[in-house]
Design an enzyme around this catalytic site. Sequence first.
Site, PDB file in Angstrom:
ATOM      1  N   HIS A  17       0.892  -1.091   0.040  1.00 33.87           N
ATOM      2  CA  HIS A  17      -0.017  -0.031  -0.088  1.00 33.87           C
ATOM      3  C   HIS A  17       0.964   1.305  -0.009  1.00 33.87           C
ATOM      4  O   HIS A  17       1.283   1.848   1.027  1.00 33.87           O
ATOM      5  CB  HIS A  17      -1.003   0.169   1.037  1.00 33.87           C
ATOM      6  CG  HIS A  17      -1.796   1.064   1.149  1.00 33.87           C
ATOM      7  ND1 HIS A  17      -3.106   1.201   2.074  1.00 33.87           N
ATOM      8  CD2 HIS A  17      -1.824   2.141   0.615  1.00 33.87           C
ATOM      9  CE1 HIS A  17      -3.625   2.080   1.917  1.00 33.87           C
ATOM     10  NE2 HIS A  17      -3.003   3.060   1.143  1.00 33.87           N
ATOM     11  N   HIS A  19       1.172   4.911  -2.496  1.00 32.41           N
ATOM     12  CA  HIS A  19       0.626   5.639  -3.868  1.00 32.41           C
ATOM     13  C   HIS A  19       2.006   6.239  -4.266  1.00 32.41           C
ATOM     14  O   HIS A  19       2.587   7.104  -3.511  1.00 32.41           O
ATOM     15  CB  HIS A  19      -0.222   6.689  -3.243  1.00 32.41           C
ATOM     16  CG  HIS A  19      -1.439   6.127  -2.615  1.00 32.41           C
ATOM     17  ND1 HIS A  19      -2.527   5.927  -3.189  1.00 32.41           N
ATOM     18  CD2 HIS A  19      -1.558   5.808  -1.340  1.00 32.41           C
ATOM     19  CE1 HIS A  19      -3.551   5.332  -2.556  1.00 32.41           C
ATOM     20  NE2 HIS A  19      -2.822   5.039  -1.506  1.00 32.41           N
ATOM     21  N   HIS A 197      -9.499   1.103  -1.128  1.00 33.70           N
ATOM     22  CA  HIS A 197      -9.604   1.815   0.227  1.00 33.70           C
ATOM     23  C   HIS A 197     -10.983   1.707   0.673  1.00 33.70           C
ATOM     24  O   HIS A 197     -12.015   1.941   0.276  1.00 33.70           O
ATOM     25  CB  HIS A 197      -9.102   3.099   0.192  1.00 33.70           C
ATOM     26  CG  HIS A 197      -7.752   3.363  -0.159  1.00 33.70           C
ATOM     27  ND1 HIS A 197      -7.003   2.645  -1.133  1.00 33.70           N
ATOM     28  CD2 HIS A 197      -6.809   4.146   0.404  1.00 33.70           C
ATOM     29  CE1 HIS A 197      -5.758   3.205  -1.017  1.00 33.70           C
ATOM     30  NE2 HIS A 197      -5.512   4.133  -0.322  1.00 33.70           N
ATOM     31  N   GLU A 200     -11.237   3.649   6.194  1.00 33.30           N
ATOM     32  CA  GLU A 200     -10.309   4.586   6.570  1.00 33.30           C
ATOM     33  C   GLU A 200     -10.819   5.627   7.484  1.00 33.30           C
ATOM     34  O   GLU A 200     -10.746   5.739   8.866  1.00 33.30           O
ATOM     35  CB  GLU A 200      -9.449   5.026   5.440  1.00 33.30           C
ATOM     36  CG  GLU A 200      -8.109   6.268   5.945  1.00 33.30           C
ATOM     37  CD  GLU A 200      -7.554   6.768   4.666  1.00 33.30           C
ATOM     38  OE1 GLU A 200      -8.286   6.692   3.223  1.00 33.30           O
ATOM     39  OE2 GLU A 200      -6.609   7.112   5.061  1.00 33.30           O
ATOM     40  N   ASP A 278       1.643   4.037   2.670  1.00 34.50           N
ATOM     41  CA  ASP A 278       0.839   4.982   2.139  1.00 34.50           C
ATOM     42  C   ASP A 278       1.262   6.041   1.251  1.00 34.50           C
ATOM     43  O   ASP A 278       1.501   6.063   0.110  1.00 34.50           O
ATOM     44  CB  ASP A 278      -0.121   5.543   3.217  1.00 34.50           C
ATOM     45  CG  ASP A 278      -1.538   5.688   2.864  1.00 34.50           C
ATOM     46  OD1 ASP A 278      -1.797   5.445   1.510  1.00 34.50           O
ATOM     47  OD2 ASP A 278      -2.524   6.090   3.647  1.00 34.50           O
ATOM     48  N   ASP A 279       1.673   7.176   2.003  1.00 35.10           N
ATOM     49  CA  ASP A 279       2.258   8.434   1.337  1.00 35.10           C
ATOM     50  C   ASP A 279       3.238   8.922   1.972  1.00 35.10           C
ATOM     51  O   ASP A 279       3.442  10.168   2.714  1.00 35.10           O
ATOM     52  CB  ASP A 279       0.963   9.376   1.206  1.00 35.10           C
ATOM     53  CG  ASP A 279      -0.078   9.133   0.385  1.00 35.10           C
ATOM     54  OD1 ASP A 279      -0.046   8.970  -0.720  1.00 35.10           O
ATOM     55  OD2 ASP A 279      -1.198   8.773   0.977  1.00 35.10           O
TER      56      ASP A 279
HETATM   57  N1  ADE Z   1      -4.615   8.685  -1.976  1.00 35.34           N
HETATM   58  C1  ADE Z   1      -3.599   8.746  -1.426  1.00 35.34           C
HETATM   59  N2  ADE Z   1      -3.469   8.376  -0.228  1.00 35.34           N
HETATM   60  C2  ADE Z   1      -4.781   8.040   0.272  1.00 35.34           C
HETATM   61  C3  ADE Z   1      -5.343   7.621   1.350  1.00 35.34           C
HETATM   62  N3  ADE Z   1      -4.548   7.739   2.462  1.00 35.34           N
HETATM   63  N4  ADE Z   1      -6.673   7.347   1.397  1.00 35.34           N
HETATM   64  C4  ADE Z   1      -7.227   7.669   0.288  1.00 35.34           C
HETATM   65  N5  ADE Z   1      -6.970   8.051  -0.921  1.00 35.34           N
HETATM   66  C5  ADE Z   1      -5.409   8.429  -0.951  1.00 35.34           C
HETATM   67 ZN    ZN Z   2      -3.624   4.891   0.542  1.00 37.16          ZN
END
Ligand code: ADE
Ligand code: ZN
Length: 337
Positions: A17, A19, A197, A200, A278-279
Amino acid sequence: MGDMAAFIQGLPKAELHVHIEGTFEPALMFEIAGRHGVTLPYASVADLAAAYEFGNLQEFLDLYYQGMNVLIAEQDFYDLTWAYLQRARAQNVLHTEIFFDPQAHTARGVAFTTVVDGISRALDDGRETLGISSRLIMCFLRDKSAAEADAALDQALDHRDRIIGVGLDSAEIGHPPAKFRDVFARARAAGLRTVAHAGEEAPADYVWQALDDLGVERIDHGNRALDDDALVERLARDGIALTMCPLSNLRLRVIDDMRRHPLRALMERGVRVTINSDDPAYFGGYVNENFRAVQEALSLSKAELAAIARTSFTASFLDQADKDAFVARLDAHAASA
Ligand code: ADE
Ligand code: ZN
């Protein structure tokens, strides 16, 4: 480095996971903006990084979409992906399944092919020169229409050899999985793997929908599943893995304290969980920093960390022989610790 940090660093792992646009570090963003003669609305790399304070998912997404606007040329997507792969390899990530958001680029006039070609060329080089295994998953933006998702799927099918599956991301609340039932059915019929997703920010019902309406094989995040006993049982019984992202959850205020992260409780109830970034450019850490944060907060043992890393391979979209080979490397590390 402490003993636990060294164990985590050395642990062979897969990331399921991440992006790719969320790995865009401020320094590289300034460099690529400069290439295109674009001026960012920040005076310096430090000013940009200082803006990364988020009250919720949407506040993050606003900066995330703004940041990726400077990605224009194929080389930009290559450089972005290559930088991530080097960091992943340095953290002993042996396999990574990368998300990308083509609609956020095609909406700005960047061709789908430009995006896929740049990312794919870096993945090929990563395989050859870093020895890192990878797959690419296209995400639909859930705050756009089902018709737009359909158009993105058509483009993905033109790059079928490069894209292993589809996912669903962006602003969750108000955009339930069921909205994308038909496009996911079409993706599955074409042989694509599926994830989404869910849970969350939105409630457990969105996780049910991802399973029942979309037929997904993994849930990205899934934090809110813990609110619903029947759902926890369903996830455990069907072996549905959750790709959890602890530092993201903290930074987006999905949780208010790492000690209340649901990962351990879910694991103890038989749900397959993994730890991911994630990011990472926005949330203050890559995979190992996520492992360390959750290990400290929840006092996870080495055996539990090894079990989580094992799940990262077994829940991946690799074929069985590759999974077995990676798990054997992991078991050797765990046995020697
Ligand atoms: N796009 C990038 N990160 C995300 C996240 N944590 N939740 C939803 N969309 C995303
Ligand atoms: Zn994500």
